[in-house]
Design an enzyme around this catalytic site. Sequence first.
Site, PDB file in Angstrom:
ATOM      1  N   ASP A  36      27.802   5.691  56.146  1.00 26.52           N
ATOM      2  CA  ASP A  36      26.910   4.630  57.208  1.00 26.52           C
ATOM      3  C   ASP A  36      27.077   3.323  56.647  1.00 26.52           C
ATOM      4  O   ASP A  36      26.111   2.666  56.620  1.00 26.52           O
ATOM      5  CB  ASP A  36      25.713   5.429  57.621  1.00 26.52           C
ATOM      6  CG  ASP A  36      25.759   6.716  58.134  1.00 26.52           C
ATOM      7  OD1 ASP A  36      26.838   6.760  58.910  1.00 26.52           O
ATOM      8  OD2 ASP A  36      24.857   7.470  57.916  1.00 26.52           O
ATOM      9  N   GLY A  50      31.447   8.205  61.937  1.00 26.50           N
ATOM     10  CA  GLY A  50      31.222   7.490  63.193  1.00 26.50           C
ATOM     11  C   GLY A  50      31.499   6.100  62.744  1.00 26.50           C
ATOM     12  O   GLY A  50      30.490   5.370  62.068  1.00 26.50           O
ATOM     13  N   HIS A  51      32.666   5.273  62.898  1.00 24.57           N
ATOM     14  CA  HIS A  51      32.781   4.061  62.443  1.00 24.57           C
ATOM     15  C   HIS A  51      32.686   3.074  63.807  1.00 24.57           C
ATOM     16  O   HIS A  51      33.402   3.254  64.651  1.00 24.57           O
ATOM     17  CB  HIS A  51      34.212   3.933  61.899  1.00 24.57           C
ATOM     18  CG  HIS A  51      34.496   4.694  60.780  1.00 24.57           C
ATOM     19  ND1 HIS A  51      35.302   4.862  60.026  1.00 24.57           N
ATOM     20  CD2 HIS A  51      33.482   5.235  59.712  1.00 24.57           C
ATOM     21  CE1 HIS A  51      35.405   5.643  58.869  1.00 24.57           C
ATOM     22  NE2 HIS A  51      33.875   5.982  58.919  1.00 24.57           N
TER      23      HIS A  51
HETATM   24  P1  IMP Z   1      29.226  17.829  57.305  1.00 23.72           P
HETATM   25  O1  IMP Z   1      30.399  16.757  56.878  1.00 23.72           O
HETATM   26  O2  IMP Z   1      29.068  17.525  58.831  1.00 23.72           O
HETATM   27  O3  IMP Z   1      29.624  18.994  56.901  1.00 23.72           O
HETATM   28  O4  IMP Z   1      27.834  17.255  56.618  1.00 23.72           O
HETATM   29  C1  IMP Z   1      27.448  17.199  55.224  1.00 23.72           C
HETATM   30  C2  IMP Z   1      26.597  16.286  54.948  1.00 23.72           C
HETATM   31  O5  IMP Z   1      27.310  14.989  55.093  1.00 23.72           O
HETATM   32  C3  IMP Z   1      25.353  15.992  55.807  1.00 23.72           C
HETATM   33  O6  IMP Z   1      24.397  15.480  54.991  1.00 23.72           O
HETATM   34  C4  IMP Z   1      25.857  14.748  56.645  1.00 23.72           C
HETATM   35  O7  IMP Z   1      24.794  14.270  57.372  1.00 23.72           O
HETATM   36  C5  IMP Z   1      26.640  13.965  55.877  1.00 23.72           C
HETATM   37  N1  IMP Z   1      27.755  13.096  56.829  1.00 23.72           N
HETATM   38  C6  IMP Z   1      28.816  13.845  56.948  1.00 23.72           C
HETATM   39  N2  IMP Z   1      29.418  12.744  57.732  1.00 23.72           N
HETATM   40  C7  IMP Z   1      28.785  11.685  57.640  1.00 23.72           C
HETATM   41  C8  IMP Z   1      28.896  10.395  57.980  1.00 23.72           C
HETATM   42  O8  IMP Z   1      30.028   9.914  58.250  1.00 23.72           O
HETATM   43  N3  IMP Z   1      27.949   9.265  57.526  1.00 23.72           N
HETATM   44  C9  IMP Z   1      27.056   9.770  56.921  1.00 23.72           C
HETATM   45  N4  IMP Z   1      26.820  10.903  56.408  1.00 23.72           N
HETATM   46  C10 IMP Z   1      27.667  12.056  56.865  1.00 23.72           C
END
Ligand code: IMP
Length: 429
Positions: A13, A40-41
């Site tokens: 983010d 989410g870009h």
């Molecule tokens: P997952 O990638 O959905 O398995 O989530 C694993 C961890 O990565 C969690 O803490 C999510 O909140 C974090 N996370 C996954 N994708 C993003 C992103 O695009 N931005 C920020 N945090 C992310």
Amino acid sequence: MPSECVFGAQWGDEGKGKIIDRLAVGADYVVRYQGGANAGHTVVVGDEKFVLHLIPSGILHPGKINVVGNGVALDPEALLSELDGLLERGVKVDGTNLRVSASAHVIFDHHRLMDNLAEKWKGEGKIGTTGRGIGPCYADKASRTGVRIGDLLDADRLAPLLKAAMDEKNAWITTVHGEESIDFDAQLKRFLALGDRLRPFVGDVGGEVRRANREGKSILFEGAQGALLDIDHGTYPYVTSSNTGTAGIAAGAGFPANQIGGAYGIAKAYCTRVGEGPFPTEDHGDQGQKLRDEGNEYGATTGRPRRCGWFDAIATQFTCDINGATGLIVTNLDVLSAFDTLRIGIGYSAGGQKLEGYPAGLVDLEDIEVNYEDHEGWDEDITAVRKWDDLPAKAQAYVERLEALVGTPIVMLSVGPERDQIIPRGLEA
Ligand code: IMP
């Protein structure tokens, strides 16, 4: 520009979407190599806001070829609904400007369900995932029970692969978790239809990108998430399930490691994190809340409020170091205009002992104390500033201090969500 890459230098983010959209102007190809629809870009173009989850952020520039590499965990429904949304808004997307790797692993319904069930199972110890099925999909890939995008194009091939995978998953879902099984026939039919729609986009995209590289085309690799969420070098187990930094490119895009050029780390002028896990410079008080309000810190994918805190120079130095950052791009500098005092985390201590740098390995970041340096804030609105010399002296001093602490040149600043809200500082785009 030969090949270059952009990676998140914090916990995701950081505003990568906007920077990639900006750097894409000079690129021929924009390539995603890891992650999935957990990303989410956000890109703001005039009055329009686009949130891209899977399609690379170069899609908004005509003539650029956008590639979803083999290392992406690909939810075909999410990709196609994003594609439909872009088409409805008049953005051209077809098999000439969007290419999808036949080797990317597919996220099915059972992956999303298993993601959520595993989180429930962990209870207090949950990761706080996005629930998009990322971990279970990569787990299947590593277990060699995954199904790839190319498999969706052939019913005879897909049926036995999916059946084998689902029999095992359904056993877990029903026996361990006591939930309803997922219907094989319905899922097979749906994914074959999705495969049919994806057909024009699918190919050996690694080969296409390597050929383009040999022909001297410029390639921009788009990292998703952040380096502190990297499965090997992040705050394990509170991480995502891929290599989020430059190390993920060779494997996740089928691109020779020795051809990857400049690497730009993106970091906010402060710091945020979503999900569970250590965050040494988190501010649990009113200043953290103020950062959330001023920076509108709510997840682009899940809408979750982000945890907020101060710039962590130790962690950012580590992520720039491990990813070979040739430059750092600092975003959301404008958000800090609202603060009288700005804090920077400049060192860690544990048990009263000062630590040398970032404690990679098994040191528990939860037990760490942060040593801060306080800076006087500025109160001018800087959202209209486009030149370094026009920034208030206190803002310049803050950025120069970040640069000295991280030890990587800060080559660009972002002072708002719009495409032109950029202050170049060595990197023109
Ligand atoms: P997952 O990638 O959905 O398995 O989530 C694993 C961890 O990565 C969690 O803490 C999510 O909140 C974090 N996370 C996954 N994708 C993003 C992103 O695009 N931005 C920020 N945090 C992310």
